[in-house]
Scaffold this motif. Structure first.
Motif, PDB file in Angstrom:
ATOM      1  N   UNK A 588       0.836  -1.208   0.000  1.00 43.65           N
ATOM      2  CA  UNK A 588       0.000   0.000   0.000  1.00 43.65           C
ATOM      3  C   UNK A 588       0.869   1.254   0.000  1.00 43.65           C
ATOM      4  N   UNK A 589       0.552   2.200  -0.862  1.00 42.62           N
ATOM      5  CA  UNK A 589       1.309   3.445  -0.976  1.00 42.62           C
ATOM      6  C   UNK A 589       0.679   4.500  -0.070  1.00 42.62           C
ATOM      7  N   UNK A 590       1.436   4.968   0.912  1.00 45.99           N
ATOM      8  CA  UNK A 590       0.953   5.985   1.834  1.00 45.99           C
ATOM      9  C   UNK A 590       1.363   7.367   1.339  1.00 45.99           C
ATOM     10  N   UNK A 591       0.598   8.403   1.664  1.00 38.93           N
ATOM     11  CA  UNK A 591       0.984   9.758   1.262  1.00 38.93           C
ATOM     12  C   UNK A 591       2.214  10.220   2.034  1.00 38.93           C
ATOM     13  N   UNK A 592       3.052  11.045   1.374  1.00 43.95           N
ATOM     14  CA  UNK A 592       4.253  11.537   2.035  1.00 43.95           C
ATOM     15  C   UNK A 592       3.923  12.544   3.122  1.00 43.95           C
ATOM     16  N   UNK A 593       2.760  13.184   3.002  1.00 46.93           N
ATOM     17  CA  UNK A 593       2.346  14.119   4.049  1.00 46.93           C
ATOM     18  C   UNK A 593       1.525  13.383   5.094  1.00 46.93           C
ATOM     19  N   UNK A 594       2.122  13.170   6.234  1.00 41.23           N
ATOM     20  CA  UNK A 594       1.492  12.510   7.387  1.00 41.23           C
ATOM     21  C   UNK A 594       1.023  11.100   7.073  1.00 41.23           C
ATOM     22  N   UNK A 595       1.933  10.159   6.708  1.00 42.75           N
ATOM     23  CA  UNK A 595       1.516   8.766   6.478  1.00 42.75           C
ATOM     24  C   UNK A 595       1.155   8.091   7.790  1.00 42.75           C
ATOM     25  N   UNK A 596       0.212   7.150   7.713  1.00 41.25           N
ATOM     26  CA  UNK A 596      -0.209   6.395   8.891  1.00 41.25           C
ATOM     27  C   UNK A 596      -0.112   4.913   8.594  1.00 41.25           C
ATOM     28  N   UNK A 597       0.631   4.195   9.436  1.00 40.47           N
ATOM     29  CA  UNK A 597       0.859   2.771   9.193  1.00 40.47           C
ATOM     30  C   UNK A 597      -0.390   1.930   9.387  1.00 40.47           C
ATOM     31  N   UNK A 598      -1.424   2.465  10.004  1.00 34.25           N
ATOM     32  CA  UNK A 598      -2.669   1.712  10.144  1.00 34.25           C
ATOM     33  C   UNK A 598      -3.252   1.358   8.780  1.00 34.25           C
ATOM     34  N   UNK A 599      -2.900   2.128   7.739  1.00 29.99           N
ATOM     35  CA  UNK A 599      -3.387   1.855   6.384  1.00 29.99           C
ATOM     36  C   UNK A 599      -2.538   0.821   5.659  1.00 29.99           C
ATOM     37  N   UNK A 600      -1.476   0.350   6.279  1.00 28.57           N
ATOM     38  CA  UNK A 600      -0.646  -0.672   5.655  1.00 28.57           C
ATOM     39  C   UNK A 600      -1.238  -2.058   5.800  1.00 28.57           C
ATOM     40  N   UNK A 601      -0.494  -3.062   5.352  1.00 26.72           N
ATOM     41  CA  UNK A 601      -0.937  -4.453   5.465  1.00 26.72           C
ATOM     42  C   UNK A 601      -0.037  -5.173   6.464  1.00 26.72           C
ATOM     43  N   UNK A 602      -0.524  -6.289   6.974  1.00 25.99           N
ATOM     44  CA  UNK A 602       0.297  -7.093   7.883  1.00 25.99           C
ATOM     45  C   UNK A 602       1.418  -7.730   7.082  1.00 25.99           C
ATOM     46  N   UNK A 603       2.628  -7.545   7.540  1.00 27.37           N
ATOM     47  CA  UNK A 603       3.765  -8.051   6.783  1.00 27.37           C
ATOM     48  C   UNK A 603       3.758  -9.572   6.713  1.00 27.37           C
ATOM     49  N   UNK A 604       3.225 -10.228   7.743  1.00 27.55           N
ATOM     50  CA  UNK A 604       3.138 -11.697   7.711  1.00 27.55           C
ATOM     51  C   UNK A 604       2.221 -12.152   6.591  1.00 27.55           C
ATOM     52  N   UNK A 605       1.111 -11.430   6.373  1.00 24.92           N
ATOM     53  CA  UNK A 605       0.217 -11.771   5.268  1.00 24.92           C
ATOM     54  C   UNK A 605       0.858 -11.455   3.929  1.00 24.92           C
ATOM     55  N   UNK A 606       1.535 -10.321   3.852  1.00 26.84           N
ATOM     56  CA  UNK A 606       2.137  -9.897   2.581  1.00 26.84           C
ATOM     57  C   UNK A 606       3.218 -10.880   2.131  1.00 26.84           C
ATOM     58  N   UNK A 607       4.016 -11.360   3.086  1.00 28.55           N
ATOM     59  CA  UNK A 607       5.090 -12.298   2.746  1.00 28.55           C
ATOM     60  C   UNK A 607       4.631 -13.747   2.774  1.00 28.55           C
ATOM     61  N   UNK A 608       3.414 -13.992   3.265  1.00 31.25           N
ATOM     62  CA  UNK A 608       2.896 -15.357   3.299  1.00 31.25           C
ATOM     63  C   UNK A 608       3.581 -16.238   4.321  1.00 31.25           C
ATOM     64  N   UNK A 609       3.855 -15.705   5.513  1.00 30.69           N
ATOM     65  CA  UNK A 609       4.499 -16.507   6.557  1.00 30.69           C
ATOM     66  C   UNK A 609       3.506 -17.538   7.079  1.00 30.69           C
ATOM     67  N   UNK A 610       3.838 -18.809   6.934  1.00 27.62           N
ATOM     68  CA  UNK A 610       2.925 -19.874   7.357  1.00 27.62           C
ATOM     69  C   UNK A 610       2.839 -19.970   8.876  1.00 27.62           C
TER      70      UNK A 610
END
Length: 824
Positions: A588-610
């Motif tokens: 997910x691409x966050x805005x450079x002005x005041x980005x919030x990590x709540x809008x990101x994805x879980x890294x475990x899901x993104x990388x597919x950690x079993x």
């Protein structure tokens, strides 16, 4: 226009001709047909999420005793039972519905346990005489309570049997498993969801009847398909949850892997919902033959029971795998659309429902079910208490009871005299007359008195429950939680806020190098709570400058960050000592002005950690000349020689001993300062130059000397430019409070107060324990200001003033789970 109908011309029967208006007859017949299709075939009931044929199958199998602990029976036997008693519409319709209830790739929580060939996404099932079936465990929760008058029963088609109008449904089946159907003038297409998420949303609605859609979407962020995949763009999902209609794109889960020393390929491990591998292969071959798709050498389906879905697409030498993948997303079912149309029956009428309405209908249904069940149980307890009290009277005056019975002429007289002499009811008298002599013991009297007391307590509890709507709500919520714990599974579908170009616009934007986005500079942000996102450089600027948020929100504390480009390949270092290659392109691409990590994805899901116990600790560059440095829980430190990493999707960067794990990782040079913090409040730092870089297979060297029972909980590398603003944050607690029972005491100190020592020594004290404290729960070393978060990502407060190196800290209001640095 009229039509004439005549009866047989029997001389003894007068001829009768009726004039019927054809338009009126057609209108009436069509309405009857439409009503039958809508109500009795195509649309599910919003309460239990079942169509009539599905409900009759589950009820029929329940009546047959096909529980999960019993053996399977032939599917044709189930079909015959259901068709003969409840659903006289042909065996093919019943078997098709039975098959769907058993397919794990169709339902998120299958309700039938099938044995045999129940089909696949590309092939149909075997005939019913070859397959076997029984109820799955969740189906028992759907039917639980049918024998306790929790729902109304209606006659079957010939009034010879009774069947439930709706199932009790201990979980929101319509949302969990979805539905599809085509009626007359309307259709329904509902997406499956995660049982745990839906149950938590329903519980929130029970506890907060005025809950808004945004609050419910905190629990149900989007559909969860059985096949996994990725939902791209959540605007359509929110539209569907708000209005009952919406659409979105789903993508396959694809990874770029090195198939051999000279060959790269795309490996597909998850496909969009209801898309089979053969359909994908066919579309790829058609595209290659038509010269619409280039760069593909071969396609092979390696799917099996052991590895699951595995579709391997070979890439020709010289072609960019990401560019080829963009073509495949655009021209094949690797990217597919899903349209939600939440049409279901509410009080017998078809309605289009949003997420809140669907949950409300289910909650109201369960409230009625639990109320009727409690009323039924109360009536049965009162009936039993009435009999027990009569038995106690008989046992207390047993000699007189026997005398009354012996001197009576018949049972009718005996019953009447018992009622008169002992003031008993007719039911009690009948029960006493049927009493066996072996019950006339002292032990039986004790048992009856115990049973009476238990019944009185149970009756009081049920009366108290029925007298309070709040208690019923609490019971419904608790039962939902129990079902979610029994049958819930982790989320399979990843949700991203990415945007997908429309087909025509994507075709027009295709160039000789079919890349949808330019390879622009960006910064990858890894949050301390496990969320990941990227911030792209704004167009027209030469430098990436991120504006620090003015207001801190959930998850906004950094564990690691890396300046790179959107199409580069970077690495994620995990607690298992693995480095996983990935591209930040789909983050997910966050805005450079005041980005919030709540809008990101879980890294475990993104990388597919079993394995959910494996944590991502740092994001590193694979092209930097700065070594990767790691610290482990058992005090081992290692610097990995820069470059020369194995050309594999993931590989080990440290050989760990049994029971050990990596607790911190970074990328640093010889002039960095390496810092360990242990559970017994010891801090040690020394120059990175004291650690010789090693190859990936090596196991590292001693970093800190640990006391008995102690372990490392924090490790990091501090750059020389940051030393004057680095702080040490520690949170002391007892061993029991590590679960969050007591927040403990926190301390913030300047890093300069801690003297450096040699590698493999014991360090200096970082916090003095007070009475009742015996360990550090959290520790962090990094540039100020430090940001603390709770287990749910919520902001936590830390002391404002710097304290002495070995001070005891300040009590805090809420438990701290992680600490990180500021975004910026």
């Amino acid at each position: 226009m009229t039509a004439a109908s005549t009866e047989p011309t029997d001389p003894q029967i007068a001829e009768r001709i009726e004039d019927v208006d054809v338009s009126t007859e057609m209108q009436g017949s069509f309405l009857e047909y439409a009503y039958s299709v809508i109500y009795s075939r195509a649309l599910p009931d919003a309460r239990d999420g079942l169509k009539p044929v599905q409900r009759r199958i589950l009820f029929g199998m329940t009546e047959m005793g096909l529980r999960p602990d019993r053996g399977h029976v032939k599917s044709s036997r189930v079909v015959g039972e259901v068709m003969g008693k409840y659903h006289p519409h042909g065996d093919s319709a019943i078997y098709d519905a039975l098959v769907r209830l058993a397919q794990p790739f169709t339902l998120r929580v299958p309700l039938v346990d099938g044995h045999g060939n129940f089909g696949s996404l590309d092939d149909g099932p075997a005939a019913s005489r070859y397959t076997e079936a029984r109820l799955a465990a969740p189906a028992t929760a759907m039917a639980d309570g049918l024998d306790e008058d929790v729902v109304d029963f209606v006659p079957n088609y010939d009034n010879s049997f009774m069947q439930p109008e709706v199932m009790p449904s201990a979980f929101p089946n319509l949302l969990v498993n979805g539905a599809s159907g085509i009626a007359v003038g309307m259709a329904t297409n509902m997406a499956p969801h995660n049982l745990v998420e839906v149950a938590h949303a329903a519980r929130h609605l029970i506890e907060n009847p005025e809950a808004t859609l945004d609050e419910l979407m905190e629990f149900v962020p989007g559909p969860d398909f059985p096949s996994g995949g990725t939902i791209v763009g959540l605007d359509g999902v929110r539209d569907a949850y708000a209005t009952g209609r919406g659409s979105f794109k789903t993508r396959a889960k694809v990874a770029v892997e090195q198939l051999s020393a000279r060959k790269t390929g795309l490996v597909v491990t998850e496909l969009p919902y209801l898309v089979g591998p053969e359909k994908v292969i066919e579309k790829i071959k058609d595209g290659v033959n038509a010269k619409k798709i280039t760069g593909i050498s071969d396609v092979a389906d390696h799917t099996d029971r052991k590895r699951g879905m595995r579709l391997v697409i070979g890439i020709k030498t010289g072609f960019n795998p990401q560019a080829v993948l963009e073509q495949l997303y655009r021209l094949t079912p690797l990217e597919d659309g899903f349209s939600i149309n939440n049409v279901a029956l509410v009080d017998g009428q078809p309605q289009t429902l949003g997420l809140r309405e669907l949950l409300q209908v289910y909650v109201d249904h369960r409230m009625r079910v639990v109320t009727r069940r409690s009323e039924f149980r109360l009536a049965r307890r009162r009936e039993r208490l009435h009999l027990v009290e009569g038995l106690l009277i008989a046992i207390l005056d047993i000699d007189e009871v026997i005398q009354v019975i012996r001197t009576s002429d018949d049972s009718e007289q005996a019953r009447s005299r018992l009622m008169q002499v002992f003031d008993l009811s007719q039911i009690q008298s009948e029960y006493i007359l049927e009493l066996r002599l072996r019950r006339l013991t002292r032990f039986s009297r004790i048992e009856l008195e115990t049973e009476r007391d238990d019944l009185l307590a149970e009756i009081a509890r049920l009366e108290e429950l029925l007298g309070s709507e709040a208690r019923i709500r609490r019971l419904v919520a608790d039962e939902l939680e129990e079902v979610a714990d029994r049958f819930g599974t982790p989320r399979r579908t990843m949700l991203t806020e990415g945007r997908v170009l429309p087909a025509r616009q994507a075709a027009r934007s295709a160039t000789a190098t079919p890349l949808e986005h330019a390879d622009v500079p960006c910064r990858v942000l890894l949050g301390a709570t496990g969320r990941i996102a990227r911030v792209d450089r704004p167009e027209g600027t030469d430098e990436l400058v991120i504006t620090v948020p003015t207001r801190r929100s959930k998850h906004d504390a950094l564990r690691s960050s890396l300046d790179t480009t959107s199409r580069s390949e970077i690495g994620a270092v995990t607690s298992r000592g693995r480095l996983i290659r990935f591209s930040p392109l789909d983050l997910p691409a966050l805005p450079a002005n005041a980005p919030q990590l709540a809008a990101g994805v879980r890294v475990a899901d993104y990388l597919g950690l079993a394995d959910r116990s494996e944590r991502v600790l740092a994001i590193v560059s694979l092209t930097s000349d700065r070594p990767i440095v790691l610290g482990t829980a058992q005090g081992v430190v290692k610097r990995v020689t820069a470059g020369g990493y194995p050309n594999r999707p993931d590989f080990e960067v440290i050989s760990l001993k049994a029971g050990d794990e990596v607790v911190g990782a970074a990328q640093g040079g010889d002039d960095d300062e390496l810092v360990f913090v242990t559970t017994d409040a010891q801090l040690l730092h020394f120059p990175a130059s004291n650690v010789r870089p090693q190859g990936c297979p090596a196991g590292g060297m001693a970093g800190i000397k640990l006391a008995d029972g102690a372990r490392v909980i924090s490790f990091d590398a501090i750059k020389p430019a940051d030393l004057d603003r680095v702080v040490v944050v520690t949170v002391a607690a007892t061993s029991d409070t590590l679960l969050g029972a007591d927040p403990g005491a926190a301390k913030v100190s300047a890093f300069e107060e801690f003297p450096g020592k040699g590698r493999a020594t014991g360090g200096v004290r970082a916090q003095r324990f007070l009475k009742g404290q015996d360990s550090l729960a959290v520790a962090w070393v990094g540039p100020a200001p430090a940001h603390a978060l709770g287990a749910d990502g919520a902001v936590r407060g830390l002391p404002d003033a710097l304290d002495k190196r070995d001070a005891s800290g300040t009590p805090i209001d809420a438990p701290v789970a992680v600490v990180g640095r500021r975004i910026g």
